[in-house]
Motif scaffolding. Structure first.
Motif, PDB file in Angstrom:
ATOM      1  N   UNK A 384     -41.442  20.197  50.702  1.00 27.55           N
ATOM      2  CA  UNK A 384     -40.248  20.220  51.543  1.00 27.55           C
ATOM      3  C   UNK A 384     -39.439  18.929  51.410  1.00 27.55           C
ATOM      4  N   UNK A 385     -40.130  17.789  51.436  1.00 34.03           N
ATOM      5  CA  UNK A 385     -39.456  16.481  51.394  1.00 34.03           C
ATOM      6  C   UNK A 385     -40.065  15.633  50.281  1.00 34.03           C
ATOM      7  N   UNK A 386     -39.758  15.913  49.037  1.00 32.54           N
ATOM      8  CA  UNK A 386     -40.407  15.209  47.924  1.00 32.54           C
ATOM      9  C   UNK A 386     -40.161  13.706  47.905  1.00 32.54           C
ATOM     10  N   UNK A 387     -39.124  13.232  48.590  1.00 35.26           N
ATOM     11  CA  UNK A 387     -38.853  11.798  48.587  1.00 35.26           C
ATOM     12  C   UNK A 387     -39.308  11.101  49.861  1.00 35.26           C
ATOM     13  N   UNK A 388     -40.075  11.766  50.722  1.00 37.60           N
ATOM     14  CA  UNK A 388     -40.486  11.151  51.982  1.00 37.60           C
ATOM     15  C   UNK A 388     -41.319   9.908  51.707  1.00 37.60           C
ATOM     16  N   UNK A 389     -41.043   8.857  52.474  1.00 35.15           N
ATOM     17  CA  UNK A 389     -41.741   7.590  52.292  1.00 35.15           C
ATOM     18  C   UNK A 389     -41.718   6.820  53.610  1.00 35.15           C
ATOM     19  N   UNK A 390     -42.673   5.946  53.780  1.00 34.61           N
ATOM     20  CA  UNK A 390     -42.717   5.140  54.993  1.00 34.61           C
ATOM     21  C   UNK A 390     -41.808   3.931  54.841  1.00 34.61           C
ATOM     22  N   UNK A 407     -47.538   4.553  65.490  1.00 31.24           N
ATOM     23  CA  UNK A 407     -46.180   4.907  65.076  1.00 31.24           C
ATOM     24  C   UNK A 407     -45.990   4.463  63.625  1.00 31.24           C
ATOM     25  N   UNK A 408     -45.215   5.242  62.900  1.00 28.52           N
ATOM     26  CA  UNK A 408     -44.978   4.935  61.496  1.00 28.52           C
ATOM     27  C   UNK A 408     -43.630   5.556  61.102  1.00 28.52           C
ATOM     28  N   UNK A 409     -42.643   4.701  60.868  1.00 26.97           N
ATOM     29  CA  UNK A 409     -41.323   5.206  60.521  1.00 26.97           C
ATOM     30  C   UNK A 409     -41.326   5.768  59.102  1.00 26.97           C
ATOM     31  N   UNK A 410     -40.686   6.893  58.917  1.00 28.23           N
ATOM     32  CA  UNK A 410     -40.560   7.500  57.595  1.00 28.23           C
ATOM     33  C   UNK A 410     -39.150   7.996  57.418  1.00 28.23           C
ATOM     34  N   UNK A 411     -38.718   8.019  56.173  1.00 28.28           N
ATOM     35  CA  UNK A 411     -37.387   8.533  55.833  1.00 28.28           C
ATOM     36  C   UNK A 411     -37.508   9.563  54.711  1.00 28.28           C
ATOM     37  N   UNK A 412     -36.569  10.486  54.688  1.00 27.58           N
ATOM     38  CA  UNK A 412     -36.590  11.564  53.701  1.00 27.58           C
ATOM     39  C   UNK A 412     -35.209  12.195  53.642  1.00 27.58           C
ATOM     40  N   UNK A 413     -34.978  12.946  52.600  1.00 28.71           N
ATOM     41  CA  UNK A 413     -33.726  13.682  52.493  1.00 28.71           C
ATOM     42  C   UNK A 413     -33.881  15.006  53.229  1.00 28.71           C
TER      43      UNK A 413
END
Length: 415
Positions: A384-390, A407-413
């Motif tokens: 679903x989110x191949x670029x997800x990263x912390x 808690x752990x911030x993550x970003x994705x498209x």
């Protein structure tokens, strides 16, 4: 008991050290494995409160296989719990045979490989449901938005617990296993901690007692029914089921959620390993999951108690009642067992880690379920989110029992 040279006391019970100085853990345990692999750690002025810290893989393995010499029935955490709290939380993890064997035999019929393989589609559906709920702006708290929900929702579905209880069960789990963190229990006095944990336990027991009684009266197709209302085998009582539930939503939920959280962070910090896994998910999944478990070591320690005078471990002799604490994270970095133990290598094989405990009567009953959840979770997450990263560093739990991430911030498209 052998004499040991005077050495500085390692800060193994200093919760602030665990939370704020995590970069010192590996160097400390490496030095202990090398120079003082069975060091005595005093706690307060009473020697009976102290414990022997076992840091080598071979010792942790050996003690786990000898329940007749190193028992679990006196407690599995460093500090003895109040009697009232043990009344609620005294599941078979804190028992010895024959009672341990009786309860584990009953519970295990719901956790065989065959029984769990049939729920893979349900895990798949649950992961997709949680992914659909992820924030649409491409930024999330990976723990609260994904990793914490998955194992809890799976357990609730397995047991047939209505979704209306999910938020409370998550809150109660945080209290029971993260009570010494002020984020979860504001009153950090002994009385405040005991009150919060007792209240959470009582409410969980009330939920399960009610559902168990309903299943006995009207059986359904769920795990609670199989454990309390089977017609062809011994069953758990509603009270035993409630205690098992506290263990399941605590140990089962927390360990898997932390393994998944650590896993995404490890893959972010090691992009070469992430690329390798995504190049052929099925090929690398089995060893990648085991390596995440090894490095994460979600359960930091378990305690055992010496059952008689004269028990020996290698060249050391113990007295009855002495505590030994098994440090799994240290064992999983033992240089005598793991080549380059500080390298995250998703192809590592063999990988005899002890993240689920060592082989023995208390080996984690949910190991197969945890591996299955991790496999489906990472497969669908990267689909679903191949670029997800912390982003940034994890917000670490103030505890030395769980290697927890709050808690752990993550970003994705977003898609």
């Amino acid at each position: 008991m052998i004499e040991t040279e005077a050495v500085s006391t390692p800060p193994l019970v200093d919760l602030d050290w665990w939370q704020f100085r995590s970069d010192e853990r590996d160097p400390l345990f490496e030095s202990l494995r090398r120079d003082h692999p069975r060091i005595f750690v005093p706690v307060g002025s009473n020697p009976k409160n102290g414990f022997w810290a076992l840091t080598r893989h071979e010792d942790v393995l050996e003690v786990s296989k000898r329940p007749e010499d190193f028992c679990s029935g006196e407690g599995t955490q460093i500090f003895d719990q109040p009697a009232k709290l043990r009344e609620y939380r005294g599941s078979f993890i804190d028992m010895d045979n024959p009672e341990h064997a009786r309860l584990r035999k009953i519970v295990s019929r719901g956790f065989t490989s065959r029984a769990l393989s049939s729920i893979r589609d349900e895990i798949d559906e649950t992961v997709r449901e949680i992914l659909d709920e992820m924030p649409k702006d491409g930024t999330c708290d990976f723990v609260t938005d994904f990793a914490a929900l998955l194992p809890l929702r799976i357990i609730d579905n397995l047991l047939g617990i209505p979704r209306e209880h999910e938020a409370f069960i998550l809150e109660a789990t945080n209290i029971l296993l993260g009570a010494v963190d002020p984020e979860y229990v504001a009153d950090q006095s002994s009385a405040g901690l005991a009150a919060a944990m007792t209240e959470a336990s009582e409410k969980l027991v009330a939920i399960l007692n009610g559902i168990a009684e309903e299943r006995i009266a009207e059986p359904q197709d769920d795990l609670i029914t199989r454990l309390v209302a089977a017609t062809d085998a011994e069953n758990l009582t509603p009270q035993e089921m409630a205690k098992f539930f506290i263990l399941l939503v605590g140990a089962g939920n927390e360990t898997t959620r932390n393994a998944i959280s650590h896993g995404l962070h490890l893959l972010t910090k090691n992009p070469d390993q992430r690329s390798k896994w995504l190049s052929d998910y099925d090929r690398y999944a089995p060893t990648a999951i085991e390596e995440i478990l090894r490095v994460a070591s979600p359960v930091v320690h378990m305690r055992r108690t010496v059952t008689r005078d004269g028990v020996r471990l290698g060249d050391q002799e113990f007295r009855k009642g002495e505590k030994v604490v098994l440090w799994y994270g240290s064992a999983n970095r033992d240089e005598s067992v793991f080549a380059d133990p500080y390298v995250f290598d998703i192809t590592r094989d063999p990988n005899p880690h002890l993240a689920f405990g060592a082989p023995g009567p208390h080996f984690c009953l949910g190991a197969h379920l945890a591996r299955l959840e991790m496999d489906v979770a990472f497969r669908l997450l990267f689909e679903r989110f191949p670029d997800i990263h912390t982003v940034g560093e994890p917000d670490v739990l103030r505890a030395n029992f769980l290697n927890g991430i709050k808690h752990l911030r993550a970003e994705y498209t977003a898609r």
